[in-house]
Write an enzyme that holds these catalytic residues in place. Structure first.
Site, PDB file in Angstrom:
ATOM      1  N   LYS A 114     -40.599 -12.988 -24.959  1.00 31.18           N
ATOM      2  CA  LYS A 114     -41.569 -13.099 -23.800  1.00 31.18           C
ATOM      3  C   LYS A 114     -40.740 -14.107 -22.503  1.00 31.18           C
ATOM      4  O   LYS A 114     -40.852 -13.610 -21.620  1.00 31.18           O
ATOM      5  CB  LYS A 114     -42.843 -13.606 -24.087  1.00 31.18           C
ATOM      6  CG  LYS A 114     -43.442 -12.462 -24.978  1.00 31.18           C
ATOM      7  CD  LYS A 114     -44.859 -12.978 -25.379  1.00 31.18           C
ATOM      8  CE  LYS A 114     -45.606 -12.023 -26.377  1.00 31.18           C
ATOM      9  NZ  LYS A 114     -46.926 -12.688 -27.106  1.00 31.18           N
ATOM     10  N   GLU A 155     -50.438 -13.084 -38.599  1.00 32.81           N
ATOM     11  CA  GLU A 155     -50.230 -12.079 -39.813  1.00 32.81           C
ATOM     12  C   GLU A 155     -49.685 -12.719 -40.937  1.00 32.81           C
ATOM     13  O   GLU A 155     -49.867 -13.921 -41.254  1.00 32.81           O
ATOM     14  CB  GLU A 155     -48.906 -11.305 -39.350  1.00 32.81           C
ATOM     15  CG  GLU A 155     -48.713 -10.759 -37.986  1.00 32.81           C
ATOM     16  CD  GLU A 155     -49.469  -9.389 -38.017  1.00 32.81           C
ATOM     17  OE1 GLU A 155     -49.955  -8.888 -39.161  1.00 32.81           O
ATOM     18  OE2 GLU A 155     -49.891  -9.006 -37.057  1.00 32.81           O
ATOM     19  N   VAL A 207     -45.619  -8.926 -22.273  1.00 31.87           N
ATOM     20  CA  VAL A 207     -45.899 -10.232 -22.091  1.00 31.87           C
ATOM     21  C   VAL A 207     -47.432 -10.552 -21.635  1.00 31.87           C
ATOM     22  O   VAL A 207     -48.057 -10.006 -20.875  1.00 31.87           O
ATOM     23  CB  VAL A 207     -45.217 -11.005 -21.128  1.00 31.87           C
ATOM     24  CG1 VAL A 207     -45.386 -12.424 -20.607  1.00 31.87           C
ATOM     25  CG2 VAL A 207     -43.716 -10.660 -21.168  1.00 31.87           C
TER      26      VAL A 207
END
Length: 448
Positions: free
Chosen positions: A206, A191, A133
């Site tokens: 997270k 990405e 995280v």
């Protein structure tokens, strides 16, 4: 001088983070030994492809494709492969063979954290995942250790650098979502397939981890309500800016009573206290500390009963920053081995339930395109009141169509805090009013 013992370290994965971890283990061996109380010997690096290019030049003899043999002979295992399998099996194998494990695998911890913790407890080893995280930001250890004597009531986090960069670009330059995403990809923040980031899945993993540590209850990814930012438009950003807000993708975990009131109490008189865990685009007042978090940085804002408000800020991704978090966990685990005794156990004393999104308490920002005629505002205000939702801010802007010469009005409404169920029902009822041309946007608001 007493000779330091040697602990064997197995590294699984050698991407951007893994390569930096290997570099630190080799280059800073003496410093690490003095802090851990033992020499940390990098015994091997398990990879899928021995010939893949690496960010850091490392001795070829360290690499192997036999991850299972490597972890069975290690004292400490660092898992940076990502994904569920074979990472899960290798971690379980390592712990059952007595190794402490450090991982940055947020998806695995969010999905199967309870099993991993149970196995760590059985084996008496330490399981750590600070790097899962917010990259370099030390947030999990402060929640678990520094605030263990307090009651956390709410956590708000910008925990995905890609989405924060995109929204910041849209806010600062007026760019459309697609253009801001393309810029994030060009700079390496996003990405080629950005789905996990822009649809909120990365932040949701997270959020589950933050909620589990903050409220001493095991929450999984299935407990997190999730919306991404792909539907946020330049018009939404501009309207928010005009009203004094900024849009951020927030991971939110907060404890509520059955009536929807925030509370720090572990157990309520009626036993119906729960935790709302959610990820979605959120309007924040520009004076809120999280509103100033720019670019690809991360920040986590905590509200606690005694400590008050705390904020942790820093780089949320990248090889070196994330490697820093990994090394912090590794030193802690090494010291636990040197000093003896069981690994640090997870505390799950809270056992509060995960609440559905309908129970969440928030405010709404609602954009409406309405007919410009007498009585419109009164109709809308009456409908809100009938649904038990109070209006905090209402702004009206008149527009005239150049071709038809017909006037319409744009209303921007910010509500007071209410349950998600009441707010959603209000929006649906508003859509049915004959004076409403369209509902142009609906976004949640925090910090008002």
């Amino acid at each position: 001088m007493t000779e330091l013992r040697t602990l064997k370290v197995a590294l699984l994965g050698c991407g951007n983070v893994g390569a930096q971890v290997a570099r630190i283990l080799l280059d800073d061996a003496d410093m690490l030994a003095s802090r851990a109380g033992a020499r940390l010997e990098l015994a091997g690096i398990a990879v899928r492809n021995l010939d893949a290019p690496r960010e850091v030049e490392l001795p070829r003899g360290l690499f192997t494709t036999d991850a299972e043999t490597l972890v069975k002979d290690a004292d400490l295992v660092i898992e940076l492969m990502g994904g569920i399998e074979p990472a899960r099996t290798l971690i379980l194998t390592a712990m059952r063979n007595g190794a402490c494990v450090v991982t940055g695998n947020k998806a695995l911890v969010a999905k199967d954290g309870p099993t991993l913790h149970e196995e760590a407890d059985k084996a008496g080893v330490q399981l750590s995942y600070e790097a899962a995280v917010a990259g370099a930001i030390p947030i999990l250890r402060p929640i678990r250790d520094s605030l263990s004597g307090d009651r956390i009531t709410r956590v708000l986090g910008i925990v995905n650098g890609t989405t924060n960069f995109i929204l910041d670009q849209m806010d600062s330059t007026g760019a459309q979502f697609a253009d801001a995403l393309a810029e994030a990809q060009r700079l390496g923040y996003a990405e080629a397939d950005p789905t996990a980031d822009v649809e909120g899945y990365d932040a949701a993993s997270k959020a589950a981890i933050l909620a589990s540590l903050s409220f001493h209850t095991r929450f999984s990814l299935d407990d997190v309500y999730c919306e991404g930012i792909s539907s946020v438009t330049a018009a939404d950003i501009a309207a928010a800016k005009d009203a004094g807000f900024v849009i951020k993708l927030l991971a939110i975990a907060e404890k509520l009573t059955a009536e929807g009131t925030k509370t720090g109490t572990e157990t309520g008189a009626d036993g119906n206290i729960g935790v709302s865990v959610r990820v979605h685009p959120t309007l924040l007042p520009r004076e809120h500390p999280l509103a100033a978090v720019r670019g690809a940085f991360n920040a986590v804002f905590i509200e606690a009963e005694n400590a008050g408000e705390l904020m942790f800020y820093g780089q949320g991704a990248g090889g070196k920053p994330t490697a820093s978090a990994v090394m912090g966990d590794l030193i802690s685990a090494a010291r636990s081995i040197v000093l003896g005794g069981p690994g640090r156990a997870e505390t799950t004393t809270g056992q509060v339930s995960a609440l559905p999104i309908a129970a969440a308490v928030t405010s709404y920002y609602i954009g409406l395109d309405v007919a410009d005629q007498p009585g419109v505002l009164a109709k809308i205000a009456r409908l809100f009141a009938d649904h038990g939702v109070s209006i905090e801010i209402m702004r009206q802007t008149i527009h005239r169509d150049a071709d038809s010469n017909i006037e319409s009005a744009e209303l921007r409404i910010v509500t007071h805090r209410a349950s998600e169920a009441a707010l959603a029902a209000t929006v649906e009822a508003v859509k049915g009013l004959d004076v409403i041309n369209s509902v142009t946007s609906v976004l949640r608001v925090e910090g008002v």
